[in-house]
Motif scaffolding. Sequence first.
Motif, mmCIF file in Angstrom:
data_model
loop_
_atom_site.group_PDB
_atom_site.id
_atom_site.type_symbol
_atom_site.label_atom_id
_atom_site.label_comp_id
_atom_site.label_asym_id
_atom_site.label_seq_id
_atom_site.Cartn_x
_atom_site.Cartn_y
_atom_site.Cartn_z
ATOM 1 N N ASP A 62 -1.892 62.551 67.200
ATOM 2 C CA ASP A 62 -2.392 61.738 68.305
ATOM 3 C C ASP A 62 -2.583 60.337 67.736
ATOM 4 N N THR B 4 -7.811 62.679 59.778
ATOM 5 C CA THR B 4 -7.910 61.334 60.330
ATOM 6 C C THR B 4 -7.663 60.315 59.234
ATOM 7 N N ALA C 43 -3.362 57.630 69.143
ATOM 8 C CA ALA C 43 -4.518 56.923 69.697
ATOM 9 C C ALA C 43 -5.791 57.263 68.924
ATOM 10 N N LYS C 44 -5.778 58.428 68.263
ATOM 11 C CA LYS C 44 -6.959 58.860 67.505
ATOM 12 C C LYS C 44 -6.739 58.796 66.001
ATOM 13 N N ASN C 45 -5.561 58.292 65.584
ATOM 14 C CA ASN C 45 -5.245 58.222 64.143
ATOM 15 C C ASN C 45 -5.401 59.583 63.468
ATOM 16 N N THR C 46 -4.990 60.627 64.148
ATOM 17 C CA THR C 46 -5.236 61.982 63.674
ATOM 18 C C THR C 46 -3.965 62.825 63.731
ATOM 19 N N SER D 277 -7.419 69.279 61.115
ATOM 20 C CA SER D 277 -7.313 67.892 61.559
ATOM 21 C C SER D 277 -7.397 66.970 60.352
#
Length: 121
Positions: free
Chosen positions: A72, A22, A74-77, A20
Amino acid sequence: VQLQASGGGLVQAGGFLRLSCTMSGRPFSSSAMAWFRQVPGKEREFVAAISGSGGATKHADSVKGRFTISRDNAKNTVYLQMNSLKPEDTAVYYCASRPSAAPTEGSYTYWGQGTQVTVSS
């Protein structure tokens, strides 16, 4: 701009990991994201890239069918799902971002700190 990668580790050949990354500091959905990897003594190698919307992806031939990049917004990921891992996948994996939505294999401006992936045989 900050990129924080996580998810690396030690896994046996044939196993899987999900990385992951971010991002903060600039609009995420307008940024193409990518994963690269590097082995000591070798040049950094492109692994995968994804467009700002997530609708377009590129994968290096060496990982096609085994690795999948996704995001994603929405999660900046951004994620890298790595399946069927091989010892030759062992490397430090870096996430990267560029101030354009188009995914490319180069010209990335911002880089994360890297996360170690080790695949044992």
